[in-house]
Scaffold this active site. Structure first.
Site, PDB file in Angstrom:
ATOM      1  N   SER A   1       0.815  -1.217   0.000  1.00  0.00           N
ATOM      2  CA  SER A   1       0.000   0.000   0.000  1.00  0.00           C
ATOM      3  C   SER A   1       0.845   1.262   0.000  1.00  0.00           C
ATOM      4  CB  SER A   1      -0.929  -0.007   1.224  1.00  0.00           C
ATOM      5  OG  SER A   1      -1.749  -1.150   1.232  1.00  0.00           O
TER       6      SER A   1
ATOM      7  N   HIS B   1       0.855   4.611   4.647  1.00  0.00           N
ATOM      8  CA  HIS B   1       0.131   5.265   3.549  1.00  0.00           C
ATOM      9  C   HIS B   1       0.556   6.722   3.404  1.00  0.00           C
ATOM     10  CE1 HIS B   1      -3.484   2.247   3.541  1.00  0.00           C
ATOM     11  NE2 HIS B   1      -2.311   1.655   3.414  1.00  0.00           N
TER      12      HIS B   1
END
Length: 417
Positions: free
Chosen positions: A304, A362
């Protein structure tokens, strides 16, 4: 002859011969034993039954109250003494007394930081050398094809290939047709889709390794990143290719596939690979820092962070591009709005302690993508010329041949003298 029975005395520490314990006494004519009503001595005459009692100043019940007053209770002292006695008895019996858990020291992040800097530099250096070798290979292939076409011109015609096809078996023909279909599909893909196909295949292979029981220990050690683990550097890179959930991997690889064409056309194949690998390590380093600061030392895995870097680079470079949701095609929004929303959600998750995703990773990937498109491209990729020249001199000593200049995303990919 008398039979005496002593009933239970309600007082504490009463003494039989104490004057305070005897308030009155009754003497039988044939016996000189005192009978105390306060200490509960009941006399029974033989032959009259066990229930016969001497009356006269005596309580008719066998159980009587003692004349002593009970001492006031001291609960704190008794509880403390009981606790001390329990601990002493447990120690004497050999039972281990449970101790409070030791405090886990916060891990030092100097080594992971040095690994991040070194891995990022090596990634971009290898990408520059790979671009050099790729351009050189293309030039050589073009020259070989041109020479082969000149040599074969006029020597073979359609009749030759027709006879060759007729000599093949049915299985060989089907196999050649299958290979031809795969080749046509591969040629229909963009350069970016061809590049990320290898990344997707590698993630799928790691996903299959998670299903092998004998590899669980190695997978947990090398393919999950945790600042409290003894092995902290190598998992920073390997965890970017690791997914335990199929849904998690499909979601990440789908987003990477969608934006692969745009990011490769913007940066070039080699530069994109360097950014993707570096973003995975940088996002893990940010995750390490936040975990060590908050004390929440838990493992993480997934691509991610690297995918967020690709998404952020595209959205910041083309903020007016229209995006949509696959399940809601009627809903559209700009790339800049999507980036702001994702950053806001991850910031809220980081501040509120949400643990569904690694929000710190993230945010680290998104910030790295935005920074590289704005400043990193000029600071890193455009400064690769001395390294390429050094590699060219090592690769071809004594020659002054062509060497690549600024590749895709850096002002042209053709060779310069």
């Amino acid at each position: 002859m008398f039979i005496f029975q002593k009933t239970k005395c309600g007082g504490e520490g009463s003494k039989k011969d104490s004057p305070a314990s005897v308030s009155s006494s009754v003497h039988h004519p044939n016996c000189h034993f005192p009978i105390s009503p306060t200490c509960g001595l009941a006399a029974s005459i033989p032959g009259t039954g066990p229930s016969s009692s001497i009356m006269g100043g005596l309580n008719p019940y066998n159980q009587q109250r003692c004349g002593f007053r009970r001492e006031a209770k001291r609960p704190d002292i008794k509880k403390k003494n009981a606790t001390q006695e329990t601990n002493t008895s447990a120690t004497e019996a050999g039972t281990p007394v449970p101790q409070p858990p030791p405090r886990v020291p916060r891990p030092t992040l100097f080594t992971p930081l040095m690994f991040t800097v070194g891995f990022t530099g090596c990634s971009f250096g290898a990408a520059a050398i790979l671009q050099y070798e790729s351009l050189k290979s293309r030039l050589q292939t073009a020259k070989d094809e041109e020479n082969s076409e000149k040599g074969m011109q006029g020597t073979q015609d359609m009749a030759y290939w027709h006879n060759w096809w007729n000599q093949l078996s049915s299985f060989q023909r089907q196999l050649i047709l299958l290979v031809s279909m795969v080749d046509d599909f591969w040629n229909s893909l963009t350069e970016g889709q061809k590049t990320v196909t290898g990344i997707i295949a590698l993630n799928a292979a790691v996903l299959c390794c998670w299903r092998i029981p004998s590899m669980q220990r190695s997978m947990l050690k090398y393919f999950t990143s945790n600042p409290a683990s003894k092995t902290r550097c190598l998992p920073m890179a390997l965890s970017s290719f690791s997914h335990y959930s199929i849904i998690h991997m499909v979601a990440n690889m789908y987003v990477l596939w969608i934006f692969s064409s745009g990011i490769v056309s913007l940066l070039g194949k080699e530069q994109f690979l360097a950014v993707y690998l570096s973003a995975g390590v940088v996002s893990t380093m940010v995750s390490y820092t936040c975990k060590a600061a908050t004390g929440r030392l838990y493992p993480s895995l997934g691509a991610s962070g690297a995918v967020m870097a690709v998404l952020a680079a595209i959205c910041s470079k083309m903020p007016e591009a229209k995006l949509g949701i696959i399940f809601l095609p009627m809903v559209t929004f700009t790339a800049g709005t999507a980036l702001k929303a994702l950053v806001a959600i991850d910031t809220a998750g980081l501040l509120l302690g949400w643990r569904l995703f690694d929000h710190a990773a993230h945010l680290g990937g998104a910030l790295f993508g935005v920074w590289y498109v704005a400043y990193g491209h000029k600071l890193i990729w455009r400064k690769r010329e001395p390294l390429v020249k050094l590699w060219h001199d090592i690769r071809s000593p004594g020659s002054r041949g062509s060497r690549p200049g600024r590749g895709p995303g850096g002002g042209g990919g053709g060779p310069t003298s």
